[in-house]
Motif scaffolding. Structure first.
Motif, PDB file in Angstrom:
ATOM      1  N   LEU A   1       0.840  -1.205   0.000  1.00  0.00           N
ATOM      2  CA  LEU A   1       0.000   0.000   0.000  1.00  0.00           C
ATOM      3  C   LEU A   1       0.875   1.255   0.000  1.00  0.00           C
ATOM      4  O   LEU A   1       0.580   2.230  -0.709  1.00  0.00           O
ATOM      5  N   ALA A   2       1.952   1.211   0.777  1.00  0.00           N
ATOM      6  CA  ALA A   2       2.880   2.349   0.795  1.00  0.00           C
ATOM      7  C   ALA A   2       3.531   2.529  -0.574  1.00  0.00           C
ATOM      8  O   ALA A   2       3.695   3.661  -1.061  1.00  0.00           O
ATOM      9  N   ASP A   3       3.899   1.419  -1.197  1.00  0.00           N
ATOM     10  CA  ASP A   3       4.530   1.492  -2.521  1.00  0.00           C
ATOM     11  C   ASP A   3       3.569   2.097  -3.549  1.00  0.00           C
ATOM     12  O   ASP A   3       3.974   2.927  -4.377  1.00  0.00           O
ATOM     13  N   LEU A   4       2.323   1.682  -3.493  1.00  0.00           N
ATOM     14  CA  LEU A   4       1.345   2.214  -4.457  1.00  0.00           C
ATOM     15  C   LEU A   4       1.078   3.699  -4.202  1.00  0.00           C
ATOM     16  O   LEU A   4       0.905   4.485  -5.140  1.00  0.00           O
ATOM     17  N   THR A   5       1.073   4.074  -2.931  1.00  0.00           N
ATOM     18  CA  THR A   5       0.916   5.496  -2.593  1.00  0.00           C
ATOM     19  C   THR A   5       2.107   6.289  -3.127  1.00  0.00           C
ATOM     20  O   THR A   5       1.959   7.418  -3.630  1.00  0.00           O
ATOM     21  N   GLN A   6       3.266   5.694  -3.027  1.00  0.00           N
ATOM     22  CA  GLN A   6       4.478   6.347  -3.541  1.00  0.00           C
ATOM     23  C   GLN A   6       4.340   6.639  -5.037  1.00  0.00           C
ATOM     24  O   GLN A   6       4.671   7.737  -5.504  1.00  0.00           O
ATOM     25  N   VAL A   7       3.839   5.657  -5.761  1.00  0.00           N
ATOM     26  CA  VAL A   7       3.675   5.835  -7.211  1.00  0.00           C
ATOM     27  C   VAL A   7       2.719   6.997  -7.494  1.00  0.00           C
ATOM     28  O   VAL A   7       2.982   7.842  -8.368  1.00  0.00           O
ATOM     29  N   ILE A   8       1.645   7.043  -6.731  1.00  0.00           N
ATOM     30  CA  ILE A   8       0.662   8.124  -6.934  1.00  0.00           C
ATOM     31  C   ILE A   8       1.304   9.485  -6.674  1.00  0.00           C
ATOM     32  O   ILE A   8       1.111  10.448  -7.430  1.00  0.00           O
ATOM     33  N   LEU A   9       2.102   9.566  -5.620  1.00  0.00           N
ATOM     34  CA  LEU A   9       2.755  10.842  -5.293  1.00  0.00           C
ATOM     35  C   LEU A   9       3.817  11.197  -6.332  1.00  0.00           C
ATOM     36  O   LEU A   9       3.976  12.369  -6.693  1.00  0.00           O
ATOM     37  N   GLN A  10       4.546  10.185  -6.791  1.00  0.00           N
ATOM     38  CA  GLN A  10       5.564  10.452  -7.827  1.00  0.00           C
ATOM     39  C   GLN A  10       4.895  11.005  -9.086  1.00  0.00           C
ATOM     40  O   GLN A  10       5.398  11.933  -9.709  1.00  0.00           O
ATOM     41  N   ASN A  11       3.754  10.405  -9.427  1.00  0.00           N
ATOM     42  CA  ASN A  11       3.038  10.867 -10.621  1.00  0.00           C
ATOM     43  C   ASN A  11       2.528  12.298 -10.465  1.00  0.00           C
ATOM     44  O   ASN A  11       2.276  12.988 -11.445  1.00  0.00           O
ATOM     45  N   ALA A  12       2.346  12.692  -9.204  1.00  0.00           N
ATOM     46  CA  ALA A  12       1.891  14.065  -8.949  1.00  0.00           C
ATOM     47  C   ALA A  12       3.061  15.034  -8.881  1.00  0.00           C
ATOM     48  O   ALA A  12       2.867  16.219  -8.579  1.00  0.00           O
ATOM     49  N   GLY A  13       4.267  14.524  -9.123  1.00  0.00           N
ATOM     50  CA  GLY A  13       5.438  15.398  -9.174  1.00  0.00           C
ATOM     51  C   GLY A  13       6.207  15.494  -7.871  1.00  0.00           C
ATOM     52  O   GLY A  13       7.136  16.291  -7.758  1.00  0.00           O
ATOM     53  N   LEU A  14       5.834  14.686  -6.887  1.00  0.00           N
ATOM     54  CA  LEU A  14       6.549  14.728  -5.607  1.00  0.00           C
ATOM     55  C   LEU A  14       7.663  13.686  -5.591  1.00  0.00           C
ATOM     56  O   LEU A  14       7.593  12.680  -6.295  1.00  0.00           O
ATOM     57  N   ASN A  15       8.664  13.939  -4.776  1.00  0.00           N
ATOM     58  CA  ASN A  15       9.771  12.997  -4.634  1.00  0.00           C
ATOM     59  C   ASN A  15       9.489  12.124  -3.415  1.00  0.00           C
ATOM     60  O   ASN A  15       9.959  12.394  -2.315  1.00  0.00           O
ATOM     61  N   ALA A  16       8.694  11.087  -3.617  1.00  0.00           N
ATOM     62  CA  ALA A  16       8.244  10.263  -2.487  1.00  0.00           C
ATOM     63  C   ALA A  16       9.173   9.086  -2.272  1.00  0.00           C
ATOM     64  O   ALA A  16       9.594   8.439  -3.226  1.00  0.00           O
ATOM     65  N   ILE A  17       9.478   8.835  -1.017  1.00  0.00           N
ATOM     66  CA  ILE A  17      10.254   7.638  -0.675  1.00  0.00           C
ATOM     67  C   ILE A  17       9.494   6.854   0.400  1.00  0.00           C
ATOM     68  O   ILE A  17       8.714   7.418   1.162  1.00  0.00           O
ATOM     69  N   VAL A  18       9.739   5.549   0.422  1.00  0.00           N
ATOM     70  CA  VAL A  18       9.053   4.668   1.372  1.00  0.00           C
ATOM     71  C   VAL A  18      10.063   4.144   2.379  1.00  0.00           C
ATOM     72  O   VAL A  18      11.165   3.752   2.007  1.00  0.00           O
ATOM     73  N   GLN A  19       9.693   4.170   3.647  1.00  0.00           N
ATOM     74  CA  GLN A  19      10.594   3.614   4.661  1.00  0.00           C
ATOM     75  C   GLN A  19       9.794   2.785   5.676  1.00  0.00           C
ATOM     76  O   GLN A  19       8.693   3.153   6.057  1.00  0.00           O
ATOM     77  N   PRO A  20      10.352   1.638   6.089  1.00  0.00           N
ATOM     78  CA  PRO A  20       9.655   0.833   7.093  1.00  0.00           C
ATOM     79  C   PRO A  20       9.818   1.430   8.485  1.00  0.00           C
ATOM     80  O   PRO A  20      10.808   2.104   8.768  1.00  0.00           O
ATOM     81  N   GLU A  21       8.848   1.192   9.327  1.00  0.00           N
ATOM     82  CA  GLU A  21       8.936   1.592  10.738  1.00  0.00           C
ATOM     83  C   GLU A  21       8.759   0.324  11.563  1.00  0.00           C
ATOM     84  O   GLU A  21       7.751  -0.364  11.426  1.00  0.00           O
ATOM     85  N   ASN A  22       9.766   0.005  12.400  1.00  0.00           N
ATOM     86  CA  ASN A  22       9.581  -1.175  13.240  1.00  0.00           C
ATOM     87  C   ASN A  22       8.788  -0.797  14.489  1.00  0.00           C
ATOM     88  O   ASN A  22       8.552   0.380  14.744  1.00  0.00           O
ATOM     89  N   PRO A  23       8.336  -1.781  15.261  1.00  0.00           N
ATOM     90  CA  PRO A  23       7.464  -1.458  16.394  1.00  0.00           C
ATOM     91  C   PRO A  23       8.053  -0.421  17.349  1.00  0.00           C
ATOM     92  O   PRO A  23       7.355   0.507  17.777  1.00  0.00           O
ATOM     93  N   ALA A  24       9.330  -0.587  17.711  1.00  0.00           N
ATOM     94  CA  ALA A  24       9.914   0.351  18.670  1.00  0.00           C
ATOM     95  C   ALA A  24       9.971   1.758  18.089  1.00  0.00           C
ATOM     96  O   ALA A  24       9.861   2.753  18.809  1.00  0.00           O
TER      97      ALA A  24
END
Lengths: 332, 524
Positions: B378-401
């Motif tokens: 879902l994050a990856d697909l959101t990234q694609v949508i933002l990239q298409n809108a001209g933003l420089n989107a990156i995805v990063q994982p967040e662990n529980p802590a």
């Protein structure tokens, strides 16, 4: 020799201080909140703060660090935030499985490196094939090798089990903590054989990388030794090929492979974390892998220190072995 | 010649080891020999569990143990937010919402043989309060308790608490615990916390009979159980951290059930195979995109509106969750309030986002995600949508802590967070008070709506069920309009099992667990 041991002991202390300092800095800069994780999402702030006070996380980092070192000096590694047991007790629980895995892994590595090193240097039939296959396997990442091993030997061929240390629910425990040895000591050969089956895949996975590295160095050293004057002299005297290989050439060729073996121990433990995770092997690799997402600093620090000290101890042992193999090292 | 001999010796040793390795030895205690016909069920956890003390344990995976060994006064009807009695057969609430009277089930015993009665219920509540664990908040407003008869238990509150009955049905709610076991095993003033970390003393169908650290947990049938004897008299949970390995063990026949963690594609593959069953019971998960109000790009409402319009909820749900999710149509989690109470079905208008962020072209946007493969996708697909809108989107994982540190570490917050969270119970307050409330315990990105918080507070102490619901609806409208949280999907709990099991049952707040006591082979 005593100076060497003392020097290594001092270096172990320095490593502990440096490692703990680095870990504390990382903990502070990692933006984690293990206490919230510990007490739960819905826990009231008062519960969170009480837990912070109880565990000393409300203190300045320097105070926490000094206290950690002070506790460490008395053998107290702290309490795991995840298991709520002392880290020392957790390590005592999980370490034997890792030791057993590492021992069998080292045995595998030794056998394979001998085949690769001596076999190829001595021109044994089939050793080239072994070398080719092992180099190919060693070039694969450990997790790939582990999953591949499970797919082929557990899933497809069903020759070997995929996970855990044993299929038995209540295997014997103690006195050694090593399941194979304990099973034999308790007169349970069936469990011992079952434990050996479980050891095959994970130990091979951690052994393959070090085996190739050591084997290649051994091959190079053996080639040099086999071309030396004393080997020519031995052959001229009519010594057997076995005697030439193992009594003359190997002993003189051991220095570099032993040094490499010491270095490879670190690689073996690095691979151990991945391998224990994939194979559900109940060792310290699994323990620390599960502690990292929880930000369980005492557990991570405890295992890191253990591995750091273990690395120093093993390399000291390797140094001593090198001296035994080639007394000229001590003189120099 | 010598080389051949040496090689031969090595290969002979290897062969011997291999034969040894491949030879199997029989024993009735082997975990891997179970099948449905053997009354042993085998599943797995992805990690060792924290201490299983019923008053401090507060994690999802161990619910498989606690829900099997302990019981609450109330429960939810299967897959519903409707309450029904469990250890209390009936209950009444005073008009001022301050007094709750429970009539307890007769003939119930704890797994240690101690009879369950009002004194045991009172002792359980008292222990919950004394232990001050995470779930203790549920009883924070309890002022007194009475036990006028062995089967009547009365609880007095300082203030009305709208979700109080839901707390008592929550899997993290007060789990009735044998007072005799607590007294017997207490050490050093710990109220038996040390013993209860690895043992159970509840009224449930199972009792924890073995804990092997890092290896497995074993539940066995409790002979003192008051209900029907379950078909499976032993349940073994092996610890297998890697979900791919769990899947392989399921396919190998070494596991009967994988409780969570597989990808949507893996579930689809299993569902297509007649040898497996994939269950998707409703749960209280809501997959959302959280917005950081301090984000340079998504702080302004126009950009949030653009983002919401750019997320094709139906398409994303189908692609990411498949049959495990349904597109979100209401602000609160499905099942908490009647359908349509707080509708949330924005139109898909992909053109709005590029226009809304036209002044931010090339700006960096960090999309954090917290969860499994699906959330990453879902994050990856959101990234694609933002990239298409001209933003420089990156995805990063967040662990529980890390993710739990976000509420108190604003500098570490990503611009957007993709997560699928769940509350403790099927009641609105248990959801909004921690995730949406200003400075809520796990309001990860700090976005808030103060007016909604006030309504939430009013609803909490409203003794009228209807009045409270109306206020929760009004609060939901305000939270929704804040565009702090963009709802994507209501996500189901998913369990994969070997085919042939019947009697599946599940409660809404449960995650990664099913009712083991009702499971049986379909042939039985």
């Amino acid at each position: 020799m005593i100076r060497l041991v003392v020097r290594r002991l001092v270096s172990a202390v320095v490593i502990i201080i440096v490692l703990t300092a680095v870990l504390f800095v990382l903990q502070q800069t990692s933006h984690t909140n293990p206490i919230r994780l510990l007490v739960g999402a819905n826990a009231p702030e008062s519960v969170v703060q009480a837990a912070r006070r109880r565990l000393g996380y409300d203190q300045p980092i320097v105070v926490q660090y000094v206290r950690y070192l002070r506790d460490l000096a008395s053998g107290n590694l702290g309490i795991s935030l995840r298991t709520h047991d002392t880290v020392a007790a957790d390590i005592a629980t999980f370490l034997p499985a890792t030791v057993e895995l590492a021992l069998v892994g080292m045995l595998f590595a030794a056998v394979l490196s001998v085949i690769i090193g001596i076999g190829t240097a001595g021109g044994w039939r089939g050793s080239g094939t072994v070398k080719f296959v092992t180099v190919a396997l060693a070039s694969a990442p450990p997790f790939f090798l582990a999953i591949g091993g499970i797919l082929i030997f557990a899933h497809r061929l069903t020759w070997l089990p995929a996970t855990g240390q044993t299929s038995y629910l209540n295997p014997p425990s103690g006195p050694t903590g090593l399941l194979v040895a304990d099973s034999i000591l308790h007169g349970e050969p069936g469990i011992a054989l079952d434990a050996l089956r479980h050891l095959v895949l994970p130990s091979f996975c951690i052994a393959i990388g070090p085996a190739v590295s050591v084997g290649r160095v051994l091959r190079s050293s053996m080639q040099t030794s086999l071309a030396s004057d004393y080997v020519r002299t031995a052959r001229a005297k009519g010594r057997s090929e076995f005697s030439i290989l193992f009594r003359h050439a190997l002993r003189n060729a051991l220095t570099a492979p032993l040094a490499m073996a010491g270095l490879q121990v670190g690689l073996l433990f690095a691979g151990d974390i991945i391998v224990e995770t994939v194979f559900a092997w109940p060792g310290i690799g699994l323990y620390v892998e599960q502690s990292i997402p929880s930000g369980d600093f005492p557990a991570i620090a405890g295992v890191t220190l253990l591995l750091g000290v273990g690395y120093v101890v093993i390399n000291t042992a390797v140094d001593l072995l090198q001296v035994a193999a080639d007394p000229r090292i001590a003189i120099s | 010649m010598i080389g051949k001999k040496v090689l031969a010796a090595i290969f002979a040793a290897g062969l011997a080891a291999g034969l040894t390795a491949c030879g199997s030895s029989g024993s009735s205690s082997r975990a891997g020999e179970s099948a449905y016909s053997s009354h042993v069920l085998r599943s797995a956890f992805s990690a060792g569990l924290s201490p299983l003390d019923p008053d401090t344990y507060y994690e999802a995976e161990g619910l498989a143990i606690t829900t099997a060994a302990y019981q609450t006064l109330l429960t939810y009807q299967p897959n519903s937010s409707q309450l029904e009695g469990l250890l209390a057969t009936s209950w009444s609430v005073s008009p001022d919402g301050l007094t709750y009277t429970f009539h307890l089930r007769p003939g119930v015993r704890f797994s240690d043989g101690t009879p369950f009665n009002s004194a045991a219920a009172k002792a359980t509540f008292e222990r919950r309060i004394i232990m001050k664990g995470g779930p203790s908040y549920m009883l924070a407003e309890v002022s007194a308790m009475d036990t006028p008869s062995p089967l009547t238990f009365i609880v007095h509150l300082k203030l009305p608490v709208a979700p109080f009955l839901d707390y008592l049905a929550s899997p993290y709610g007060p789990l009735m615990t044998s007072p005799s076991a607590v007294a017997k095993h207490a050490a050093g003033g710990d109220h038996a916390a040390g013993w209860l970390a690895n043992h159970t003393a509840g009224t449930g169908p199972y009792v924890l009979t073995s804990v092997s650290k890092g290896v497995n947990y074993v539940l066995s049938y409790s002979n003192d159980y008051w209900g029907a004897k379950p078909y499976f008299t032993k349940i073994v949970f092996s610890i297998i951290p890697d979900f791919s390995t769990q899947l392989l063990e399921l396919e190998n026949g070494q596991l009967d059930m994988v409780l969570h963690g597989l990808s949507t594609q893996e579930y689809q593959s299993l569902a297509a195979n007649s040898k497996y069953s994939v269950l998707n019971p409703p749960a209280l998960f809501k997959a959302q995109v959280w917005i950081n109000p301090a984000s340079a790009v998504f702080g302004p409402m126009t950009a949030r509106r653009g983002l919401q319009a750019a997320l094709d909820v139906k398409q994303l749900t189908a692609e990411v969750f498949g049959s495990r999710g349904t597109p979100s149509t209401q602000f609160y989690v499905e099942g908490m309030l009647p359908d349509g109470a707080v509708p949330d079905s924005p139109a898909y208008q992909p053109g709005l986002l590029p226009a809304a962020v036209s002044g931010d072209k090339g700006k960096r946007v960090v999309i954090g995600y917290y969860g499994d493969h699906s959330l990453q996708q879902l994050a990856d697909l959101t990234q694609v949508i933002l990239q298409n809108a001209g933003l420089n989107a990156i995805v990063q994982p967040e662990n529980p802590a890390q993710v739990f540190a976000l509420p108190t570490t604003p500098s570490a917050r990503p611009d957007l967070l993709v997560a699928s969270m769940n509350p403790d119970a099927a009641q609105v307050d248990t959801w909004s008070r921690i995730y949406q409330f200003t400075n809520g315990a796990v309001n990860f990105l700090g976005c808030h709506a103060a007016a909604a918080d006030r309504l939430l507070n009013t609803a909490l102490v409203n003794p009228s069920l209807a009045g409270s619901h109306a206020q929760y609806v009004a609060a939901g409208d305000l939270y929704r309009n804040s565009l702090c949280w963009i709802n994507i999907a209501d996500v189901r709990d998913t369990i994969a099992a070997r085919a042939g099991l019947c009697g599946w049952s599940h409660e809404l707040p449960w995650v990664f667990v099913t009712e083991f006591a009702t499971l049986r082979p379909c042939t039985q």
